[in-house]
Design an enzyme around this catalytic site. Sequence first.
Site, PDB file in Angstrom:
ATOM      1  N   SER A  51      56.611  32.430 -80.906  1.00  0.00           N
ATOM      2  CA  SER A  51      56.074  33.564 -80.414  1.00  0.00           C
ATOM      3  C   SER A  51      57.191  35.132 -81.207  1.00  0.00           C
ATOM      4  CB  SER A  51      56.101  33.598 -78.649  1.00  0.00           C
ATOM      5  OG  SER A  51      57.161  33.072 -78.967  1.00  0.00           O
ATOM      6  N   ASN A  75      36.207  36.347 -69.971  1.00  0.00           N
ATOM      7  CA  ASN A  75      37.692  36.986 -70.028  1.00  0.00           C
ATOM      8  C   ASN A  75      38.278  38.114 -68.902  1.00  0.00           C
ATOM      9  OD1 ASN A  75      39.850  38.143 -72.698  1.00  0.00           O
ATOM     10  ND2 ASN A  75      40.655  37.001 -70.669  1.00  0.00           N
ATOM     11  N   GLY A  76      39.186  37.980 -68.242  1.00  0.00           N
ATOM     12  CA  GLY A  76      39.842  38.834 -67.040  1.00  0.00           C
ATOM     13  C   GLY A  76      39.753  38.704 -66.405  1.00  0.00           C
ATOM     14  N   ASP A 130      62.794  36.697 -78.479  1.00  0.00           N
ATOM     15  CA  ASP A 130      61.759  35.888 -77.868  1.00  0.00           C
ATOM     16  C   ASP A 130      60.646  36.664 -77.144  1.00  0.00           C
ATOM     17  OD1 ASP A 130      60.540  34.267 -77.145  1.00  0.00           O
ATOM     18  OD2 ASP A 130      61.179  32.828 -75.656  1.00  0.00           O
ATOM     19  N   GLY A 175      43.000  29.755 -74.392  1.00  0.00           N
ATOM     20  CA  GLY A 175      42.805  29.252 -73.473  1.00  0.00           C
ATOM     21  C   GLY A 175      42.150  27.701 -73.804  1.00  0.00           C
ATOM     22  N   CYS A 205      45.334  46.539 -72.144  1.00  0.00           N
ATOM     23  CA  CYS A 205      46.971  45.286 -71.872  1.00  0.00           C
ATOM     24  C   CYS A 205      47.688  45.440 -73.351  1.00  0.00           C
ATOM     25  CB  CYS A 205      46.115  43.721 -71.847  1.00  0.00           C
ATOM     26  SG  CYS A 205      47.426  42.589 -71.495  1.00  0.00           S
ATOM     27  N   TYR A 208      52.666  39.090 -77.479  1.00  0.00           N
ATOM     28  CA  TYR A 208      52.461  37.585 -77.039  1.00  0.00           C
ATOM     29  C   TYR A 208      50.709  37.474 -77.149  1.00  0.00           C
ATOM     30  CZ  TYR A 208      52.392  33.316 -75.471  1.00  0.00           C
ATOM     31  OH  TYR A 208      52.280  31.853 -75.444  1.00  0.00           O
ATOM     32  N   CYS A 254      47.945  49.264 -70.384  1.00  0.00           N
ATOM     33  CA  CYS A 254      48.041  48.687 -69.470  1.00  0.00           C
ATOM     34  C   CYS A 254      49.390  48.135 -69.193  1.00  0.00           C
ATOM     35  CB  CYS A 254      47.417  48.182 -68.588  1.00  0.00           C
ATOM     36  SG  CYS A 254      47.649  46.966 -67.387  1.00  0.00           S
ATOM     37  N   CYS A 285      42.022  32.859 -71.033  1.00  0.00           N
ATOM     38  CA  CYS A 285      40.711  33.029 -71.673  1.00  0.00           C
ATOM     39  C   CYS A 285      40.275  33.256 -73.056  1.00  0.00           C
ATOM     40  CB  CYS A 285      39.066  33.360 -70.308  1.00  0.00           C
ATOM     41  SG  CYS A 285      39.070  32.665 -69.369  1.00  0.00           S
TER      42      CYS A 285
END
Length: 484
Positions: free
Chosen positions: A298, A117-118, A360, A42, A251, A257, A453, A16
């Site tokens: 990416s 978001n989460g 990648d 999203g 995170c 990414y 994290c 999200c």
Amino acid sequence: MLTTHPFDDDKLREECGVFGIWGADTAAAVTALGLHALQHRGQEAAGITSWDGHAFHSHRAMGHVAGNFDKDSVIRALAGRASIGHVRYSTTGETALRNVQPLFAELASGGFAIAHNGNISNAMRLRRELNRRGSIFQSTSDTEVIIHLVATSTQPSLLDRFIDALKQVEGAYSLACLTEEGLIACRDPLGIRPLVMGRLGEAYIVASETVALDVVGATYLRSIEPGELIVVSEQGVRSLRPFAPERPRPCIFEHVYFSRPDSIVDGASVYSVRKAIGAELARENEVEADYVVPVPDSGVPAAIGYAQESGIPFELGIIRSHYVGRTFIQPGDQVRHLGVKLKHNANSALIAGKRLVLIDDSIVRGTTSLKIVQMLREAGAREVHMRIASPPTRHSCFYGVDTPERKKLLAAQMSVAEMNAYIKADSLAFLSMDGLYRALGEDGREAADPRYCDACFSGDYPTRLTDQEDLQQHGELLPAANYG
């Protein structure tokens, strides 16, 4: 039938993105533009809720922001100088309009809209307790749990009730909430999910990424800090610290990414970090080759960093079409196989007879890597050496990222040598955990006190996973949830 494109279904997905603004005459229009910039976070649904000083107005729809918010009539109906918006990518549970955010409820204190978001990792336990106390849920989203906790709190003010609710939840959350009194934004005490603040004229903005500020012409002020709660109202901006301080654990995969490369996450340029990741990857995993080739899009920044560090030329050995959506029609196996090339096609004139380093960001199930290696070989590549710009993904995420269950993660089931045999590359290597931390400006990963994290790589989850514990200990079949 309609099905997800085969090159899209093998990525970890941020679920999200949120956007909120207070004090702009064209609040809904600005929010729609901001959501466009966050569309990568999203793609299944989008929504906007506005407040005009007298009433709340909402428009929520399945699909992309474009097409749902490109009509003047829709924006005009979202009247007011304050609004919040949300783009959504669901995990399990139904994909339905009732789960599209922002969610809205008329509480005793007035209207309350929330975009999240989460992932609330104790949402199912809280939901069962609230059901027993008489709460009636209208969605399968964990975000609705927060609304019911606010509604049932006995604290005196709406802000106090909101804080009381957040003190009962576990996991990761970046929230944008709209009330009659102001815009509230909050980041969980560990800061797992990102949230930033900016200014557009006299208006204040909160968003998941700085790129949303750039697109609407706003000035980036700062990141909202872990555990910080911001209230924006006619009286100005207040910053509160309602939680006990904890060492932040944002995170790490936002840098690998999730975030757009033109964003700044917690003070660091995502593009620069990804180039540094590529350079670390080159230092750790040398190989003789003719070209460095990214898997677009990416893998591009990491491939640039790898090429610059290794001295091997960077080339676009795979060309991506940007005109293919996430779905397309696949009436049979033969067409399904050919459909892979709708989005990515090997640049055969360039790579025929060449030794390639293929870059990648990650390997999840391994299906994409297998297809890409096969495609390059069919185009005449002499050697394909795959290099991954992150450590092996061995663990599921429970903090707002769509991750397959662990048994479907290739790195959880195979050694690197076995994975290499599976994808049929000439060699395969991953960035080390220390290399990833070095790219982020750290000396390496401190096992006893990591800065980020990184649970998807290490299995070191920084919070309790209450719902998962219930499932493992009691074998309960928990209701499916659509996380924020």
